[in-house]
Design an enzyme around this catalytic site. Sequence first.
Site, PDB file in Angstrom:
ATOM      1  N   LYS A  13       8.720  13.643   6.997  1.00 45.41           N
ATOM      2  CA  LYS A  13       7.455  14.351   6.966  1.00 45.41           C
ATOM      3  C   LYS A  13       6.737  14.113   8.289  1.00 45.41           C
ATOM      4  CE  LYS A  13       3.931  15.390   3.510  1.00 45.41           C
ATOM      5  NZ  LYS A  13       3.418  15.005   2.159  1.00 45.41           N
ATOM      6  N   ASN A  16       0.218  14.493  12.264  1.00 39.05           N
ATOM      7  CA  ASN A  16      -0.340  14.713  13.601  1.00 39.05           C
ATOM      8  C   ASN A  16      -1.376  13.621  13.892  1.00 39.05           C
ATOM      9  OD1 ASN A  16      -0.775  15.875  16.084  1.00 39.05           O
ATOM     10  ND2 ASN A  16      -2.232  17.391  15.337  1.00 39.05           N
ATOM     11  N   LEU A  47     -11.901  -2.050  13.525  1.00 39.48           N
ATOM     12  CA  LEU A  47     -12.680  -2.989  14.330  1.00 39.48           C
ATOM     13  C   LEU A  47     -13.742  -3.723  13.522  1.00 39.48           C
ATOM     14  CD1 LEU A  47     -13.095  -1.157  17.751  1.00 39.48           C
ATOM     15  CD2 LEU A  47     -11.251  -2.605  16.913  1.00 39.48           C
ATOM     16  N   HIS A 129      -4.238 -13.222   6.670  1.00 45.90           N
ATOM     17  CA  HIS A 129      -3.986 -11.889   6.123  1.00 45.90           C
ATOM     18  C   HIS A 129      -2.494 -11.556   6.083  1.00 45.90           C
ATOM     19  CE1 HIS A 129      -3.795 -10.591  10.405  1.00 45.90           C
ATOM     20  NE2 HIS A 129      -3.011  -9.658   9.945  1.00 45.90           N
ATOM     21  N   ARG A 264      -5.850  -6.337  26.875  1.00 52.74           N
ATOM     22  CA  ARG A 264      -6.206  -7.184  25.730  1.00 52.74           C
ATOM     23  C   ARG A 264      -7.475  -7.982  26.026  1.00 52.74           C
ATOM     24  NH1 ARG A 264      -5.915 -12.287  23.660  1.00 52.74           N
ATOM     25  NH2 ARG A 264      -5.199 -12.499  21.493  1.00 52.74           N
ATOM     26  N   HIS A 274     -18.135  -8.745  21.576  1.00 46.90           N
ATOM     27  CA  HIS A 274     -19.469  -8.326  22.018  1.00 46.90           C
ATOM     28  C   HIS A 274     -20.522  -9.131  21.261  1.00 46.90           C
ATOM     29  CE1 HIS A 274     -23.002  -5.753  22.536  1.00 46.90           C
ATOM     30  NE2 HIS A 274     -22.364  -5.106  23.497  1.00 46.90           N
TER      31      HIS A 274
END
Length: 568
Positions: A13, A16, A47, A129, A264, A274
């Site tokens: 399949k 896009n 993020l 995780h 990176r 930030h």
Amino acid sequence: MESESMSPLVDTKVFNDPIHGHMEFPGLCVKIIDTPQFQRLRYLKQLGAGYFVYPDASHNRFEHSLGVCHLAGLLVTELRVRQGLGITDKDILCVSIAGLCHDLGHGPFSHVFDNKFIPAVKPDSKWKHEDASMDMFDQMIEKNDLDQAFKGEAGLTDLHREFIKALIMGKPKDSAQEKKLENGGWYKKEEKAFLYEIVANKRNGVDVDKWDYFQRDCHHLGMTSSFDLKRFIKFARVIKVKGEYQICYRDKEAFNMYQLFHTRFTLHRRAYQHKTVQAVELMLVDAMKAANVFLKIPGDNNSEYSISECIGHMDAYTNLTDEIFHQIMLSKEDRPLGAELTPEERAKELARAKERALARKRAQETLQDIQQRKLYRCVGEIVIPVLAEEFMPKSEDMIKETKKPGQDKLDAERIRIQVLAYAERIRIQENPEEVIKELILKETKTDKLDERIRIQVSKLDYGNNAKNPVNNVRFFKKNDQNKAVEFKAVEVSFLVPQLCFMEHLVRVFFKTGADDIKSDEKKLIAKLQTVCQEWCAQELKKRTEDLEESPPPVPVDLGSNFIKGKNF
């Protein structure tokens, strides 16, 4: 190799994608995508808290996982076309599935959950995780009856599933699993160990996971990415190095490799770490810690779990996403107590209800402050460079200098002072949070850090702590494509980093979002700013003195390595 008529790569399949264009997925991958466990990734921002700062950083783990699956399939297919290497259709499928499922275990707000929230509520837990990705992978197969799709349609055995999980982790979890895979007959470590370097490369960090999120994150952050992943795929080659096959790259891609790791660093410095992102992260953690007292996540069979308990129950973890923000905001007070309780039980339940009500109020107020932009304030920032090991003086060598016969007393005292300074430098590099905390306590003349003060330490590096990660990458030359070579930094460019590949970014936050700061808070903030400013001034003076006292750099003897590279 499997016959094409029985290939597990048929029945594909096409998706896009704005980053990679048209991506083609095998039928089994499509079935994995169409499960609740994978669709959950649509509700996890890539993020995390970054979306609260960068308005267009709205992309999710879902599309990132599709991109990693696509790139993993491209790279392993390109290696098979170019070299063969005994790579089968099933190998390609396993690597593709590993790329697709590598992030199944992420929690709310991505790395905030496993790097900050879980350590805060479960200090002794080593859970990450990746552990949940393994558990969620098994849960997904079991809950969606994919066993037949794996075994019947794709011809993947239980050992193949173990192999997929090892690929996600970047290596077998232990020697027992590796031996189990080798005993299966189709996997040989010495021949196919390079497959572990595609999705999660533990050797040098060059893998398709980074290739996708670097380009995808830059796209959504409005930043430019200077490295070219298509060249990496085109110029990748498997070569035997010291008895082990690994993925190497053309020598002319050495500078592109530094661009990869610099990308990176740039993303971490400008976006991931930030200061406003970190302020929001601190507040999200505080809100989730409070919500851990009252919020229940539903699992199977009418079961319910607290936020932190979900990591041990994948049925509930499936329902744990960024939507927790609104679940907390919409949470209501407990229902009235039933009349059937005894007076003693009623008193205990009332006490617990009061605790839950207070926690709910704290959590909702914190999230409301995020929405109204009343964020914790960053009152100071300190950058602590960490020199590469080869450029750090060795204290034991310095001590030997003081014991040489005829050693001048003044010289011996100077060296002794240098040893002490070196020891302090190591302490600062290894535990900057503790050092800054001591300075704050000294300035505020207290024995305990004010609970409103938060010290955040971020490690900014090229992916290999204080070491040069490119030292772990091997290259090959056009005229000798089966011999791996190594390049020193100066052989690539004199402008790439050499002395330092890591720094600590230490920030001091003050927990107040109010517009009208009280006078005592202003005084405390002023003291915190003084600590940070004086530290920076002292460090700048030390750095200047070090540069003035340092001898000119020793010319590098490139020799034949400059032409040929180091042979292995």
